[in-house]
Design a protein around this motif. Structure first.
Motif, PDB file in Angstrom:
ATOM      1  N   VAL A 159     110.834  49.178 102.612  1.00  0.00           N
ATOM      2  CA  VAL A 159     109.634  49.136 101.780  1.00  0.00           C
ATOM      3  C   VAL A 159     108.565  50.103 102.278  1.00  0.00           C
ATOM      4  O   VAL A 159     107.899  50.780 101.481  1.00  0.00           O
ATOM      5  CB  VAL A 159     109.079  47.689 101.673  1.00  0.00           C
ATOM      6  N   GLU A 160     108.392  50.214 103.586  1.00  0.00           N
ATOM      7  CA  GLU A 160     107.333  51.066 104.115  1.00  0.00           C
ATOM      8  C   GLU A 160     107.614  52.543 103.863  1.00  0.00           C
ATOM      9  O   GLU A 160     106.685  53.346 103.740  1.00  0.00           O
ATOM     10  CB  GLU A 160     107.148  50.804 105.612  1.00  0.00           C
ATOM     11  N   GLU A 161     108.879  52.915 103.778  1.00  0.00           N
ATOM     12  CA  GLU A 161     109.246  54.302 103.536  1.00  0.00           C
ATOM     13  C   GLU A 161     109.348  54.633 102.048  1.00  0.00           C
ATOM     14  O   GLU A 161     109.545  55.786 101.670  1.00  0.00           O
ATOM     15  CB  GLU A 161     110.584  54.620 104.195  1.00  0.00           C
ATOM     16  N   SER A 162     109.214  53.637 101.197  1.00  0.00           N
ATOM     17  CA  SER A 162     109.501  53.816  99.770  1.00  0.00           C
ATOM     18  C   SER A 162     108.369  54.468  98.984  1.00  0.00           C
ATOM     19  O   SER A 162     108.578  54.940  97.868  1.00  0.00           O
ATOM     20  CB  SER A 162     109.802  52.456  99.136  1.00  0.00           C
ATOM     21  N   GLY A 163     107.149  54.467  99.546  1.00  0.00           N
ATOM     22  CA  GLY A 163     106.008  54.969  98.782  1.00  0.00           C
ATOM     23  C   GLY A 163     105.614  54.023  97.669  1.00  0.00           C
ATOM     24  O   GLY A 163     105.114  54.451  96.619  1.00  0.00           O
ATOM     25  N   TYR A 164     105.823  52.743  97.889  1.00  0.00           N
ATOM     26  CA  TYR A 164     105.528  51.720  96.874  1.00  0.00           C
ATOM     27  C   TYR A 164     104.053  51.758  96.454  1.00  0.00           C
ATOM     28  O   TYR A 164     103.177  52.198  97.192  1.00  0.00           O
ATOM     29  CB  TYR A 164     105.881  50.331  97.404  1.00  0.00           C
ATOM     30  N   LEU A 165     103.813  51.252  95.249  1.00  0.00           N
ATOM     31  CA  LEU A 165     102.458  51.094  94.728  1.00  0.00           C
ATOM     32  C   LEU A 165     102.151  49.608  94.577  1.00  0.00           C
ATOM     33  O   LEU A 165     103.066  48.779  94.515  1.00  0.00           O
ATOM     34  CB  LEU A 165     102.313  51.786  93.371  1.00  0.00           C
ATOM     35  N   THR A 166     100.875  49.279  94.512  1.00  0.00           N
ATOM     36  CA  THR A 166     100.441  47.916  94.231  1.00  0.00           C
ATOM     37  C   THR A 166      99.421  47.963  93.095  1.00  0.00           C
ATOM     38  O   THR A 166      99.043  49.042  92.625  1.00  0.00           O
ATOM     39  CB  THR A 166      99.791  47.259  95.461  1.00  0.00           C
ATOM     40  N   SER A 167      98.951  46.795  92.701  1.00  0.00           N
ATOM     41  CA  SER A 167      97.929  46.748  91.650  1.00  0.00           C
ATOM     42  C   SER A 167      96.641  47.426  92.091  1.00  0.00           C
ATOM     43  O   SER A 167      95.790  47.753  91.259  1.00  0.00           O
ATOM     44  CB  SER A 167      97.646  45.290  91.265  1.00  0.00           C
ATOM     45  N   GLU A 168      96.477  47.659  93.391  1.00  0.00           N
ATOM     46  CA  GLU A 168      95.287  48.343  93.891  1.00  0.00           C
ATOM     47  C   GLU A 168      95.485  49.854  93.978  1.00  0.00           C
ATOM     48  O   GLU A 168      94.585  50.628  93.670  1.00  0.00           O
ATOM     49  CB  GLU A 168      94.902  47.797  95.277  1.00  0.00           C
ATOM     50  N   THR A 169      96.668  50.289  94.392  1.00  0.00           N
ATOM     51  CA  THR A 169      96.882  51.717  94.663  1.00  0.00           C
ATOM     52  C   THR A 169      97.434  52.499  93.471  1.00  0.00           C
ATOM     53  O   THR A 169      97.414  53.735  93.485  1.00  0.00           O
ATOM     54  CB  THR A 169      97.843  51.898  95.848  1.00  0.00           C
ATOM     55  N   LEU A 170      97.929  51.807  92.454  1.00  0.00           N
ATOM     56  CA  LEU A 170      98.583  52.531  91.358  1.00  0.00           C
ATOM     57  C   LEU A 170      97.607  53.406  90.570  1.00  0.00           C
ATOM     58  O   LEU A 170      97.998  54.439  90.014  1.00  0.00           O
ATOM     59  CB  LEU A 170      99.319  51.568  90.434  1.00  0.00           C
ATOM     60  N   TRP A 171      96.318  53.019  90.544  1.00  0.00           N
ATOM     61  CA  TRP A 171      95.365  53.754  89.703  1.00  0.00           C
ATOM     62  C   TRP A 171      95.142  55.169  90.222  1.00  0.00           C
ATOM     63  O   TRP A 171      95.087  56.127  89.437  1.00  0.00           O
ATOM     64  CB  TRP A 171      94.053  52.977  89.621  1.00  0.00           C
ATOM     65  N   GLU A 172      95.001  55.300  91.513  1.00  0.00           N
ATOM     66  CA  GLU A 172      94.816  56.635  92.100  1.00  0.00           C
ATOM     67  C   GLU A 172      96.059  57.491  91.909  1.00  0.00           C
ATOM     68  O   GLU A 172      95.977  58.682  91.601  1.00  0.00           O
ATOM     69  CB  GLU A 172      94.473  56.506  93.584  1.00  0.00           C
ATOM     70  N   GLU A 173      97.228  56.883  92.072  1.00  0.00           N
ATOM     71  CA  GLU A 173      98.481  57.619  91.910  1.00  0.00           C
ATOM     72  C   GLU A 173      98.667  58.049  90.455  1.00  0.00           C
ATOM     73  O   GLU A 173      99.018  59.203  90.172  1.00  0.00           O
ATOM     74  CB  GLU A 173      99.652  56.745  92.357  1.00  0.00           C
ATOM     75  N   MET A 174      98.449  57.135  89.528  1.00  0.00           N
ATOM     76  CA  MET A 174      98.668  57.444  88.118  1.00  0.00           C
ATOM     77  C   MET A 174      97.667  58.471  87.596  1.00  0.00           C
ATOM     78  O   MET A 174      97.952  59.203  86.639  1.00  0.00           O
ATOM     79  CB  MET A 174      98.606  56.168  87.272  1.00  0.00           C
ATOM     80  N   ALA A 175      96.498  58.543  88.224  1.00  0.00           N
ATOM     81  CA  ALA A 175      95.474  59.490  87.779  1.00  0.00           C
ATOM     82  C   ALA A 175      95.910  60.936  87.968  1.00  0.00           C
ATOM     83  O   ALA A 175      95.372  61.843  87.325  1.00  0.00           O
ATOM     84  CB  ALA A 175      94.169  59.239  88.526  1.00  0.00           C
ATOM     85  N   THR A 176      96.898  61.165  88.819  1.00  0.00           N
ATOM     86  CA  THR A 176      97.356  62.532  89.093  1.00  0.00           C
ATOM     87  C   THR A 176      98.570  62.925  88.251  1.00  0.00           C
ATOM     88  O   THR A 176      99.031  64.062  88.324  1.00  0.00           O
ATOM     89  CB  THR A 176      97.723  62.689  90.575  1.00  0.00           C
ATOM     90  N   ARG A 177      99.076  62.008  87.467  1.00  0.00           N
ATOM     91  CA  ARG A 177     100.320  62.249  86.735  1.00  0.00           C
ATOM     92  C   ARG A 177     100.048  62.797  85.336  1.00  0.00           C
ATOM     93  O   ARG A 177      99.045  62.449  84.702  1.00  0.00           O
ATOM     94  CB  ARG A 177     101.151  60.960  86.625  1.00  0.00           C
ATOM     95  N   LYS A 178     100.987  63.610  84.841  1.00  0.00           N
ATOM     96  CA  LYS A 178     100.877  64.149  83.492  1.00  0.00           C
ATOM     97  C   LYS A 178     101.517  63.219  82.462  1.00  0.00           C
ATOM     98  O   LYS A 178     101.287  63.371  81.259  1.00  0.00           O
ATOM     99  CB  LYS A 178     101.527  65.531  83.426  1.00  0.00           C
ATOM    100  N   ALA A 179     102.335  62.279  82.952  1.00  0.00           N
ATOM    101  CA  ALA A 179     102.986  61.323  82.057  1.00  0.00           C
ATOM    102  C   ALA A 179     103.277  60.053  82.838  1.00  0.00           C
ATOM    103  O   ALA A 179     103.291  60.053  84.071  1.00  0.00           O
ATOM    104  CB  ALA A 179     104.288  61.891  81.498  1.00  0.00           C
ATOM    105  N   ALA A 180     103.483  58.987  82.115  1.00  0.00           N
ATOM    106  CA  ALA A 180     103.871  57.739  82.763  1.00  0.00           C
ATOM    107  C   ALA A 180     105.223  57.931  83.443  1.00  0.00           C
ATOM    108  O   ALA A 180     106.041  58.744  82.994  1.00  0.00           O
ATOM    109  CB  ALA A 180     103.948  56.612  81.733  1.00  0.00           C
ATOM    110  N   PRO A 181     105.498  57.220  84.540  1.00  0.00           N
ATOM    111  CA  PRO A 181     106.795  57.366  85.218  1.00  0.00           C
ATOM    112  C   PRO A 181     107.943  57.117  84.241  1.00  0.00           C
ATOM    113  O   PRO A 181     107.896  56.177  83.451  1.00  0.00           O
ATOM    114  CB  PRO A 181     106.747  56.289  86.305  1.00  0.00           C
TER     115      PRO A 181
END
Length: 490
Positions: free
Chosen positions: A164-186
């Motif tokens: 899990v620690e190596e997976s780059g997982y997201l949570t309900s807290e961290t997904l917003w920052e990650e998704m803000a950089t994406r051009k499309a939904a995963p």
């Protein structure tokens, strides 16, 4: 209490509140309105999880997803839209705009204007009456208080799954920052956890273009909710294309972006581009000096019915209390904690959770208050159950959203409400009437007597009450009435 902790003869503040989420904001507001000298300490953003990573962004996301779904479904209403395209960066920008628009409600400027001293920094309680605040500029401030309210919130639980620690997982807290950089939904999104957060995110991202796999270890989704309600939501998710995997246990996360799960003794792999872990939340108790004071037991704050800790002048409210994880529940607890803190030793109140509603904002929504059938059975409480199906409701038919039901539990042979569950497009709004009825001990008869505008979704509550009466119609009296009217006609 150890003699090494002498009590001050004078105090800098009447109340110090740690944490500026829903509970902390309400606590400091109440104290300021009571003209107590109050300091609110927050290390990060005012508004806490709800404003910045929880309720507000998630509901903005759900709205965009619902609009996309409605556009694809527009032909059913006689509207042709052509191919629907999701501009994901604009969706995420809208979410940031919504947060920005609401921020002033929770801002330092607003609360300062209300009479609250707002301090940005990390608070650590160094003895039962003293807090040390470390500020960003390297300075610190030490204050004493007659009472404290701990409102430090909760953080996502990350289970110790191999990889899990190596997976780059997201949570309900961290997904917003990650998704803000994406051009499309995963393209491929795996979500661990079939509770409210998992179900809401699964439906939202599926509608925005992801292929979502929702993994839940239990035998159904939404374990806290009525089984019929959970079944309807599950079926809706499946119809919309979500791959729902119940009774599947996460075994490991491989480096090749694969989630290995096990069901009925067999393992299989789910390929993903992103994985979100949404299996629950745990109280934030570390780093505030609470453990050193002996106020934390097995990772949780030990509190009594009045939200007081073992040190009777230190109170707890919100997610950190561990009684519920709802923004309005945090505000509800904040009233009890603050009033009990300020009114000592003259008055105190036990926190009352009997009429605390909750809503899962899937489409359809699931709203409940009081007991479910499973909870009543587990507690040995007898009940009658009345159900009204939404497919009979005129407004639901007109809106093309005729799925769901209103289910009401009552005391056997009486009209007093023990609990209710609503599954409908506007269940979160509809439940308020039943919350009001339960809070003020209003019966189903009183609910029926209230005039409801036609055609509205809230009529379903009245019709549910009517179903109760219909199932208990006075047949003997009806027979006598029929004979009387027959006689009148000669």
């Amino acid at each position: 209490m150890p003699v090494s902790w002498p009590k001050p003869r004078k105090f800098d503040r009447n109340l110090i509140v740690i944490g500026a989420g829903a509970a902390g904001l309400v606590s400091s507001y109440i104290a300021a309105m009571a003209k107590a000298k109050v300091t609110l300490v927050e290390a990060h953003d005012m508004g806490g999880d709800c404003l910045n990573t929880g309720c507000v962004p998630s509901k903005a996301l759900l709205k965009s997803a619902r609009v996309a779904h409605s556009a694809r479904d527009a032909a059913r209403y006689g509207i042709e839209t052509g191919e629907v395209t999701v501009d994901f960066p604009r969706v995420m920008q809208r979410i940031r705009d919504v947060i920005t628009a609401i921020e002033p409600h929770d801002s330092i400027e607003r609360y300062t204007g209300l009479g609250v001293e707002c301090v940005t920094g990390y608070a650590r309680i160094v003895d039962p009456w003293t807090v040390d605040i470390a500020k960003a500029d390297g300075s610190s401030q030490r204050l004493t208080a007659k009472a404290f309210v701990i409102a430090t919130g909760a953080a996502p639980v990350v289970p110790p799954i191999p990889g899990v620690e190596e997976s780059g997982y997201l949570t309900s807290e961290t997904l917003w920052e990650e998704m803000a950089t994406r051009k499309a939904a995963p393209k491929r999104l795996a979500i661990l956890g079939g509770g409210p957060i998992g179900c809401e995110l699964a439906q939202a991202f599926q509608r925005l273009g992801s292929q979502v796999t929702l993994v839940e270890m239990a035998d159904r989704l939404m374990l806290k909710e009525d089984a019929d309600a959970a079944a309807l939501v599950t079926e809706t998710l499946k119809q919309e294309g979500v791959d729902v995997r119940i009774r599947h246990k996460a075994v490991r996360l491989d480096s090749g972006k694969q989630l290995v799960v096990e069901a009925e003794g067999k393992q299989s792999a789910i390929a993903y581009d992103e994985v979100i872990i949404a299996v629950g939340r745990k109280a934030r108790v570390s780093g505030f000096g609470l453990e050193e004071l002996g106020l934390v037991v097995d990772g949780r704050m030990a509190i009594d019915a009045k939200l007081a800790t073992a040190m009777p002048h230190i109170f707890v409210a919100g997610d950190v209390a561990g009684n519920q994880q709802l923004t309005h529940g945090a505000s509800h607890e904040a009233w009890y904690a603050t009033v009990n803190a300020l009114a000592r030793p003259f008055k105190s109140y036990k926190a009352d959770y009997r009429v605390l509603p909750r809503v899962t904002y899937t489409d359809p929504e699931v709203a409940s208050v009081g007991l479910t059938e499973a909870e009543a059975a587990a507690k040995g409480i007898s009940y009658d159950v009345t159900r009204y199906d939404i497919d009979d409701l005129d407004r639901a038919i007109a809106d093309g959203e005729a799925q769901g039901f209103v289910k009401i539990l009552t005391v056997p042979g009486k009209e007093r409400i023990l609990g209710a569950t609503i599954v409908a497009s506007h269940a979160g709004e509809m439940i308020a009437e039943l919350v009001f009825a339960m809070r003020h001990n209003l019966t189903l008869g009183k609910l029926m007597a209230a005039i409801h505008s036609y055609p509205t979704w809230s009529e379903a509550n009245k019709f549910a009450a009517g179903q109760y009466r219909l199932a208990r119609k006075p047949e003997r009296l009806q027979r006598l009435a029929q004979r009387w009217f027959d006689w009148q006609r000669g």
